[in-house]
Design a protein around this motif. Structure first.
Motif, PDB file in Angstrom:
ATOM      1  N   THR A 150       4.985   0.304  -4.919  1.00  0.00           N
ATOM      2  CA  THR A 150       6.039   1.153  -4.368  1.00  0.00           C
ATOM      3  C   THR A 150       5.512   1.901  -3.153  1.00  0.00           C
ATOM      4  O   THR A 150       4.295   1.961  -2.911  1.00  0.00           O
ATOM      5  CB  THR A 150       6.519   2.181  -5.411  1.00  0.00           C
ATOM      6  N   ILE A 151       6.427   2.485  -2.392  1.00  0.00           N
ATOM      7  CA  ILE A 151       6.024   3.321  -1.260  1.00  0.00           C
ATOM      8  C   ILE A 151       5.191   4.492  -1.745  1.00  0.00           C
ATOM      9  O   ILE A 151       4.196   4.881  -1.107  1.00  0.00           O
ATOM     10  CB  ILE A 151       7.268   3.822  -0.494  1.00  0.00           C
ATOM     11  N   ALA A 152       5.578   5.065  -2.887  1.00  0.00           N
ATOM     12  CA  ALA A 152       4.827   6.197  -3.438  1.00  0.00           C
ATOM     13  C   ALA A 152       3.398   5.796  -3.808  1.00  0.00           C
ATOM     14  O   ALA A 152       2.439   6.544  -3.549  1.00  0.00           O
ATOM     15  CB  ALA A 152       5.560   6.745  -4.668  1.00  0.00           C
ATOM     16  N   HIS A 153       3.255   4.597  -4.394  1.00  0.00           N
ATOM     17  CA  HIS A 153       1.926   4.105  -4.766  1.00  0.00           C
ATOM     18  C   HIS A 153       1.071   3.888  -3.521  1.00  0.00           C
ATOM     19  O   HIS A 153      -0.113   4.242  -3.491  1.00  0.00           O
ATOM     20  CB  HIS A 153       2.074   2.806  -5.555  1.00  0.00           C
ATOM     21  N   LYS A 154       1.674   3.320  -2.489  1.00  0.00           N
ATOM     22  CA  LYS A 154       0.959   3.110  -1.228  1.00  0.00           C
ATOM     23  C   LYS A 154       0.517   4.447  -0.639  1.00  0.00           C
ATOM     24  O   LYS A 154      -0.630   4.594  -0.173  1.00  0.00           O
ATOM     25  CB  LYS A 154       1.854   2.369  -0.240  1.00  0.00           C
ATOM     26  N   PHE A 155       1.420   5.423  -0.647  1.00  0.00           N
ATOM     27  CA  PHE A 155       1.107   6.727  -0.068  1.00  0.00           C
ATOM     28  C   PHE A 155      -0.042   7.397  -0.824  1.00  0.00           C
ATOM     29  O   PHE A 155      -0.944   7.981  -0.212  1.00  0.00           O
ATOM     30  CB  PHE A 155       2.350   7.616  -0.096  1.00  0.00           C
ATOM     31  N   LEU A 156      -0.029   7.289  -2.154  1.00  0.00           N
ATOM     32  CA  LEU A 156      -1.106   7.885  -2.953  1.00  0.00           C
ATOM     33  C   LEU A 156      -2.452   7.212  -2.658  1.00  0.00           C
ATOM     34  O   LEU A 156      -3.488   7.884  -2.584  1.00  0.00           O
ATOM     35  CB  LEU A 156      -0.780   7.776  -4.446  1.00  0.00           C
ATOM     36  N   ASN A 157      -2.441   5.893  -2.493  1.00  0.00           N
ATOM     37  CA  ASN A 157      -3.687   5.203  -2.143  1.00  0.00           C
ATOM     38  C   ASN A 157      -4.202   5.654  -0.786  1.00  0.00           C
ATOM     39  O   ASN A 157      -5.414   5.786  -0.581  1.00  0.00           O
ATOM     40  CB  ASN A 157      -3.479   3.691  -2.164  1.00  0.00           C
ATOM     41  N   ILE A 158      -3.276   5.870   0.151  1.00  0.00           N
ATOM     42  CA  ILE A 158      -3.685   6.368   1.464  1.00  0.00           C
ATOM     43  C   ILE A 158      -4.301   7.758   1.346  1.00  0.00           C
ATOM     44  O   ILE A 158      -5.374   8.033   1.899  1.00  0.00           O
ATOM     45  CB  ILE A 158      -2.470   6.400   2.431  1.00  0.00           C
ATOM     46  N   ILE A 159      -3.628   8.644   0.609  1.00  0.00           N
ATOM     47  CA  ILE A 159      -4.096  10.029   0.464  1.00  0.00           C
ATOM     48  C   ILE A 159      -5.465  10.096  -0.208  1.00  0.00           C
ATOM     49  O   ILE A 159      -6.366  10.844   0.212  1.00  0.00           O
ATOM     50  CB  ILE A 159      -3.077  10.866  -0.331  1.00  0.00           C
ATOM     51  N   GLY A 217      -3.410  -1.690  -2.398  1.00  0.00           N
ATOM     52  CA  GLY A 217      -3.090  -2.372  -3.647  1.00  0.00           C
ATOM     53  C   GLY A 217      -3.915  -1.942  -4.847  1.00  0.00           C
ATOM     54  O   GLY A 217      -3.795  -2.529  -5.919  1.00  0.00           O
ATOM     55  N   TYR A 218      -4.723  -0.901  -4.705  1.00  0.00           N
ATOM     56  CA  TYR A 218      -5.614  -0.505  -5.799  1.00  0.00           C
ATOM     57  C   TYR A 218      -4.851   0.168  -6.933  1.00  0.00           C
ATOM     58  O   TYR A 218      -3.954   0.972  -6.728  1.00  0.00           O
ATOM     59  CB  TYR A 218      -6.696   0.451  -5.301  1.00  0.00           C
ATOM     60  N   SER A 219      -5.242  -0.169  -8.152  1.00  0.00           N
ATOM     61  CA  SER A 219      -4.867   0.573  -9.355  1.00  0.00           C
ATOM     62  C   SER A 219      -5.942   0.278 -10.398  1.00  0.00           C
ATOM     63  O   SER A 219      -6.685  -0.704 -10.275  1.00  0.00           O
ATOM     64  CB  SER A 219      -3.486   0.158  -9.879  1.00  0.00           C
ATOM     65  N   ARG A 220      -6.004   1.099 -11.427  1.00  0.00           N
ATOM     66  CA  ARG A 220      -6.983   0.863 -12.477  1.00  0.00           C
ATOM     67  C   ARG A 220      -6.715  -0.468 -13.173  1.00  0.00           C
ATOM     68  O   ARG A 220      -7.637  -1.202 -13.522  1.00  0.00           O
ATOM     69  CB  ARG A 220      -6.929   2.010 -13.489  1.00  0.00           C
ATOM     70  N   GLU A 221      -5.443  -0.813 -13.334  1.00  0.00           N
ATOM     71  CA  GLU A 221      -5.078  -2.081 -13.953  1.00  0.00           C
ATOM     72  C   GLU A 221      -5.581  -3.266 -13.132  1.00  0.00           C
ATOM     73  O   GLU A 221      -6.143  -4.226 -13.667  1.00  0.00           O
ATOM     74  CB  GLU A 221      -3.557  -2.163 -14.097  1.00  0.00           C
TER      75      GLU A 221
END
Length: 318
Positions: free
Chosen positions: A15-24, A30-34
């Protein structure tokens, strides 16, 4: 290499929110613990010789994967920090964040990668000047051959620009429409995903025809008298320049359009035009033949998928 097992992970932010959090938080694209756990599991359960990272914005993965003691190879499609600096100058606040994000990821991948691949010597030199390390291999863009026979060509006369509506293409084609198109007789056809945005500004007229996405570019390429690429911003090689060569087209483009393509004029496959007068003069003197064998031969010898595969296989085996 063809007998070896290849495991692929396609990474993107959900999601856009996920992308923004990775940037911040400075996480790779595309990173996540999963995602990390899936990659870790694949490495532990299989005999992996090397990890091929296909984008420098994934650079943050290199620092956490290096502990598995596996050779890491990275492919720089651009020097992303330069790309986003250019984009930020014309296209908003989020790209200013992306400059630092790109720098953070590229620093990591330069530090941890065992081998680095760039598209051009220009990018390799830029990598050296920014991060202190140049590429181990230069391999140009290579694309699958989609050329078809030249039978049943229409007698229509036009020249062609192909490219999606990202910032560098919009800048390029607006510059060309303003500074070149009014002074030539050849009709311009523009094709690309999102390029419909130009219709409101320019409309459709006798000398300009604008399309968005089309299912098959082949008839448009084959019917064109020549192809233009007046791009002025960006880094890396331009896929659409290679595509035009594949179709056997004379290309008129800026120095940036031919980045990584050496001696285009010597090979009689195109002409470098940086100023409006240069475009206008060359267009006036073209013979407008719809197929140029020298362009086609140049593609086959340097930018075909087979050429790229063989060069990469030799490199990874060394």
């Amino acid at each position: 290499m063809s007998d070896e097992k290849i495991i692929e992970f396609y990474l993107s932010d959900k999601t856009i929110a996920h992308k923004f959090l990775n940037i911040i938080f400075g996480n790779p694209w595309g990173y996540s613990r999963e995602v990390y756990n899936k990659i870790k599991k694949a490495l532990l359960l299989n005999e992996i010789s090397y990890i091929f990272i296909d984008h420098s914005l994934l650079g943050g993965f290199s620092s956490i994967l290096k502990k598995f003691n596996i050779e890491i190879v990275v492919f720089f499609h651009n020097i992303e920090v330069k790309y986003y600096k250019d984009k930020a100058s014309v296209d908003g606040f989020i790209n200013k964040l992306m400059v630092n994000y790109a720098r953070r990821n590229e620093k990591k991948i330069v530090k941890y990668a065992d081998k680095i691949i760039c598209l051009t010597n220009i990018d390799s030199n830029l990598l050296k000047s920014i991060y202190g390390r140049s590429a181990d291999l230069i391999i140009p863009i290579t694309i699958e051959d989609k050329f078809k026979s030249l039978d049943n060509l229409e007698n229509s006369s036009y020249h062609l620009f192909v490219g999606s509506s990202f910032f560098a293409n919009i800048d390029a084609i607006k510059w060309y429409i303003k500074n070149v198109l009014p002074f030539i007789s050849s009709k311009l056809i523009i094709i690309g995903t999102g390029m419909e945005v130009l219709i409101e500004q320019y409309g459709q007229n006798l000398n300009l025809e604008i399309h968005g996405f089309v299912d098959d570019l082949t008839p448009f390429y084959q019917g064109a008298d020549f192809v233009i690429n007046p791009v002025r911003l960006g880094s890396g090689m331009k896929t659409k320049t290679i595509e035009a060569l594949m179709y056997g087209k004379i290309i008129l483009g800026t120095q940036e359009a031919f980045s990584g393509i050496e001696d285009i004029e010597k090979h009689e496959a195109g002409y470098i035009c940086n100023q409006p007068e240069e475009f206008i003069k060359k267009i006036e003197n073209l013979d407008n033949k719809k197929f140029n064998l020298k362009s086609r031969d140049y593609y086959l010898s340097n930018f075909s998928a087979e050429f790229g595969y063989n060069k990469l296989e030799d490199f990874l085996a060394s």
